[in-house]
Write a protein that holds these residues in place. Sequence first.
Motif, short mmCIF file in Angstrom:
data_model
loop_
_atom_site.label_atom_id
_atom_site.label_comp_id
_atom_site.label_asym_id
_atom_site.label_seq_id
_atom_site.Cartn_x
_atom_site.Cartn_y
_atom_site.Cartn_z
N PRO A 41 -0.63 -2.52 17.75
CA PRO A 41 0.01 -1.64 18.75
C PRO A 41 -0.98 -0.76 19.52
CG PRO A 41 0.27 -0.72 16.55
CD PRO A 41 -0.42 -2.04 16.38
N ALA A 42 -2.17 -0.52 18.96
CA ALA A 42 -3.13 0.36 19.62
C ALA A 42 -4.53 0.06 19.10
CB ALA A 42 -2.77 1.82 19.38
N ASP A 43 -5.52 0.32 19.91
CA ASP A 43 -6.90 0.15 19.46
C ASP A 43 -7.14 1.01 18.23
OD1 ASP A 43 -7.06 -1.29 21.76
OD2 ASP A 43 -8.63 -0.08 22.71
N GLY A 44 -7.94 0.48 17.30
CA GLY A 44 -8.27 1.30 16.15
C GLY A 44 -8.57 0.50 14.91
N LYS A 45 -8.67 1.24 13.81
CA LYS A 45 -8.99 0.64 12.51
C LYS A 45 -7.69 0.43 11.73
CE LYS A 45 -12.62 2.04 10.25
NZ LYS A 45 -13.55 2.88 9.42
N TYR A 46 -7.61 -0.72 11.06
CA TYR A 46 -6.44 -1.06 10.25
C TYR A 46 -6.90 -1.46 8.85
CZ TYR A 46 -3.85 -0.74 14.56
OH TYR A 46 -3.28 -0.25 15.71
N HIS A 47 -6.07 -1.16 7.88
CA HIS A 47 -6.43 -1.34 6.49
C HIS A 47 -5.47 -2.32 5.82
CE1 HIS A 47 -9.00 2.34 6.72
NE2 HIS A 47 -8.07 2.70 7.60
N VAL A 48 -6.01 -3.21 5.00
CA VAL A 48 -5.21 -4.19 4.26
C VAL A 48 -5.32 -3.86 2.78
CG1 VAL A 48 -4.84 -6.61 3.70
CG2 VAL A 48 -5.63 -5.97 5.98
N ARG A 49 -4.18 -3.70 2.14
CA ARG A 49 -4.16 -3.48 0.68
C ARG A 49 -3.61 -4.72 0.00
NH1 ARG A 49 0.02 0.61 -2.12
NH2 ARG A 49 1.31 -1.27 -1.96
N ILE A 50 -4.22 -5.09 -1.12
CA ILE A 50 -3.71 -6.20 -1.92
C ILE A 50 -3.57 -5.74 -3.37
CG2 ILE A 50 -6.04 -7.16 -2.32
CD1 ILE A 50 -4.65 -9.96 -2.27
N ASN A 51 -2.50 -6.19 -3.99
CA ASN A 51 -2.27 -5.90 -5.41
C ASN A 51 -1.38 -6.99 -5.99
OD1 ASN A 51 -0.22 -4.10 -3.69
ND2 ASN A 51 0.82 -4.66 -5.60
N ASP A 52 -1.22 -6.98 -7.28
CA ASP A 52 -0.35 -7.94 -7.95
C ASP A 52 1.10 -7.45 -7.91
OD1 ASP A 52 -0.11 -10.38 -9.82
OD2 ASP A 52 0.89 -8.80 -10.95
N SER B 145 0.26 -12.25 -5.24
CA SER B 145 -0.22 -11.25 -4.30
C SER B 145 0.89 -10.54 -3.54
CB SER B 145 -1.18 -11.91 -3.30
OG SER B 145 -0.47 -12.82 -2.47
N VAL B 146 0.61 -9.29 -3.18
CA VAL B 146 1.39 -8.50 -2.24
C VAL B 146 0.39 -7.85 -1.29
CG1 VAL B 146 3.01 -6.60 -1.89
CG2 VAL B 146 3.19 -8.03 -3.94
N ILE B 147 0.60 -8.00 0.02
CA ILE B 147 -0.28 -7.35 0.98
C ILE B 147 0.51 -6.35 1.80
CG2 ILE B 147 -1.97 -9.23 1.14
CD1 ILE B 147 -0.65 -10.10 3.75
N ASN B 148 -0.15 -5.24 2.14
CA ASN B 148 0.40 -4.23 3.02
C ASN B 148 -0.68 -3.81 4.00
OD1 ASN B 148 3.26 -3.30 2.09
ND2 ASN B 148 2.09 -3.56 0.20
N ASN C 44 3.87 -8.05 3.24
CA ASN C 44 4.54 -9.29 2.82
C ASN C 44 4.26 -9.51 1.34
OD1 ASN C 44 4.09 -12.59 2.52
ND2 ASN C 44 5.95 -11.99 3.59
N ASP C 45 5.25 -10.09 0.67
CA ASP C 45 5.09 -10.47 -0.73
C ASP C 45 4.87 -11.97 -0.82
OD1 ASP C 45 5.19 -10.95 -3.43
OD2 ASP C 45 7.15 -10.04 -3.77
N ASP C 46 5.93 -12.74 -0.62
CA ASP C 46 5.84 -14.20 -0.73
C ASP C 46 6.07 -14.84 0.63
OD1 ASP C 46 5.55 -13.82 -3.43
OD2 ASP C 46 7.66 -14.17 -3.89
N SER C 47 5.32 -15.91 0.92
CA SER C 47 5.48 -16.65 2.17
C SER C 47 5.41 -18.14 1.85
CB SER C 47 4.40 -16.26 3.18
OG SER C 47 4.53 -17.00 4.36
N GLY C 48 6.58 -18.74 1.59
CA GLY C 48 6.62 -20.14 1.20
C GLY C 48 5.96 -20.39 -0.13
N GLY C 49 6.01 -19.43 -1.02
CA GLY C 49 5.35 -19.50 -2.32
C GLY C 49 4.89 -18.11 -2.70
#
Length: 808
Positions: free
Chosen positions: A397-408, A367-370, A382-387
């Motif tokens: 940083p501010a009120d609002g909507k945030y988006h998470v992307r995941i891919n290989d 996984s890679v998340i952004n 982040n790409d790898d975190s202890g594996g």
Amino acid sequence: MRTRLLLAAACLGLFGFASTASAYLPQLTGSTPRGMQRGTTQKVVLTGTRLSDGRQLLFDREGIQVKSLKAVDNSKVEVELEVPADTAPGLYPLRLVAETGLSNVLMFGVGAMPTIDEKEPNSEFASPQQIENNTTVEGVVAREDEDYFAVTLKQGERLTAELEGVRIKKGRSNPFFDPYVAILNSERFELATSDDAPLLQQDCLCSIEAPKDGTYIIVVRDSSFGGNNDRYRLHVGSYPRAVAVIPAGGPPGEIVDMTFISVGGDAWIEKVQMPSDVSEAYPLTVSTERGVSPSPNYIRIQPMPNVVEQEPNNSYKESTAGPLPAAFCGVIGEPNDNDYFSFEAKKNQTVHIRAYARKVLRSELDSVINVYNDQGGRVGGNDDSGGPDSFLEYKIPADGKYHVRINDHLKKGGPGFAYRIEVKLATPQLTLSLPDRRRYEATQLNVPQGNRAAVMINASRARVGGAIDISGLNLPEGVSITPIQMPANRTTVPLLLTATPDAKLDGRLVNFVGKIADNPIESRFTQQHQLLIGQNNSVVYDYRADRGAVAVIKSVPCSFEIVQPQVPIVRNGSMNLTVKVDRGGLDADIPIRMLYNPPGIGSSGSIKIPKGKNEASIPLTANGSASIGPWPIIIYASVGGNEIATEPANLEIADKLFTFTFPKTSSELGAEANVLVDIEITREFEGTCEVELVGLPAGVVCEKTTMPITNETEQVVFPVKITDKARVGQHKTLVARATVTSPKGVIKQTQGTGILQIDKPLPAPVAKPAAKPAAKKETAKPAAPAPKKPLSRLEQLRQSKKAETSDE
């Protein structure tokens, strides 16, 4: 961080001493068979070393019942096991409890299908062993061996082969057994192959749908044609084999609609009841009308809602929305696929975003998340975190909507690329663990009847402070824990267990719990068991236990105690720690050692209480940055392979009493000099004190190397004589050692370094020779005047100018 590093170094120093004890503990290396069918009762032979006093089996998972146990000899134990028909298939960690201690962990398999043995000759494609579909085969791969099995199928019938090889092996192996499985048709064309299946770590999984009626061949071998009589269990059948479960978990106690994606790519939906307790990795058995999978899929049981991806969600403008907290679940179904999810958060909230794929789920996804804001701007990732899995801590940083992307990471995708992203506010966490005392061997607690055993227990805190009180649930009857609180600024303390003299010989799996006063946080416990070690000591396969093993073992005649120090050890100081023994008839040398060294403290690891003696002293030293404060210390002794602990004593580490400085001293060979030591007394001492000068170079003599001082002394003087045998040069060896003696004890502090400069004497002045009498002189003729040197043009002009000036 410094404290943790020093404690880690201290623990590493204990491996050699603890390894001696491991030579007396039972060791399991295998079993025959390596597993059995559920709904049956069978005799199993456990093999290993030092098994002759085995008396009990401990299974980490419920489901296997021990009907009888008999130690045959030092290398075999016969057990009769009953596996109820409703026992979940998979691997069950077991340990042998002997009168002398606990064994290592060994994996034992439970399957749903009948089990048969591999029969030779079956090493040629032309002469395979004929087997029925839906069968488990127990086999052995010898050197350069290939095992062939033939199965007759109808067109459209599913054939899946799953192998346990690496997962049932134990020990150190280089090279280790790396299995390979292939399914071939009758013309020897490969229809499916598998070397390392992520779902099964380094074991194999492959599957086909028969294109026509006929015989199909399964081959098993080592991937590099190695092999060393390596055991395996091959599950051959039409059973369901899910490689992905979506969503990969759910809230405790709820019924969840789950989509199962098979190794062949087809999918089906079932309603699944989640267990009532939270679980980091819950084994979910997959069952349909076609059968039961040979091993579980692991899912997470956590108190947060599931949000399953809704296509299209390939950009932040099409994100699948969910609350905070939530578990975002889906699959990277094809190459170059991206999945987006969104949540709303408030300013200054700290959010944890953790992807589960390779860990727990055993997904193919790397996984890679952004993370992006609502305008599409990237704000973290982040790409790898202890594996290979990803983790990000992000402060909003501010009120609002945030988006998470995941891919290989490599832009791959497919049915097995499932994921679960848990997004939640950062919360306090407290995790306990037992560090290894013997390299590559998980720590287990063996407590002798009427005696004590001790290990170190670690705590990892996140967003939580305070002292930790540690207790144990489900301790063997007659065993208690001595309370030793872990202060807020420390990450490890001794864990001391005591068994009463009449405690029953018994083994238990104990949940160690940490509690912080006035804080409702629930701790978790984890311990790594390194089951298979490969090249360069890499961990090929391990098992994470959520409980520690404790056993009451047979009594030991000796008991030990520390003579409580009445004075502190000071920085740059030293102390002798006295240990006494009640031998109880034992007539032998007894090695003793510190369980751990507080940060900045050094101790000898080679001390023994000599045969015929009842005490010995362990020299302790404190460096200039030793951690000030009280430290609970424990000594343990090795008696007949058992490790016996003392009750804890308090070691007080204090700051130094004195600061010594050395004005530079210079002298010559054959001369005398005074070595000065300036003394700053940082706090008053009780009793008497002497300062000793040590480290004088060879050839320098001091008739009185010890000088008494008081709390008012500011300087001491040591007269020295430099003999002709001293070496000329600068000697940076002078050290002052203070010894404070009082009725409570002795405090020693040593500090350097002073400089003594030794020079050669200057040579004596050389006398001038006496003047010779003047000889009678003849009248000399006047010497002719030397010819004048012609002046240069510049000199002529200068003289002319000078003359004009004088005329004026």
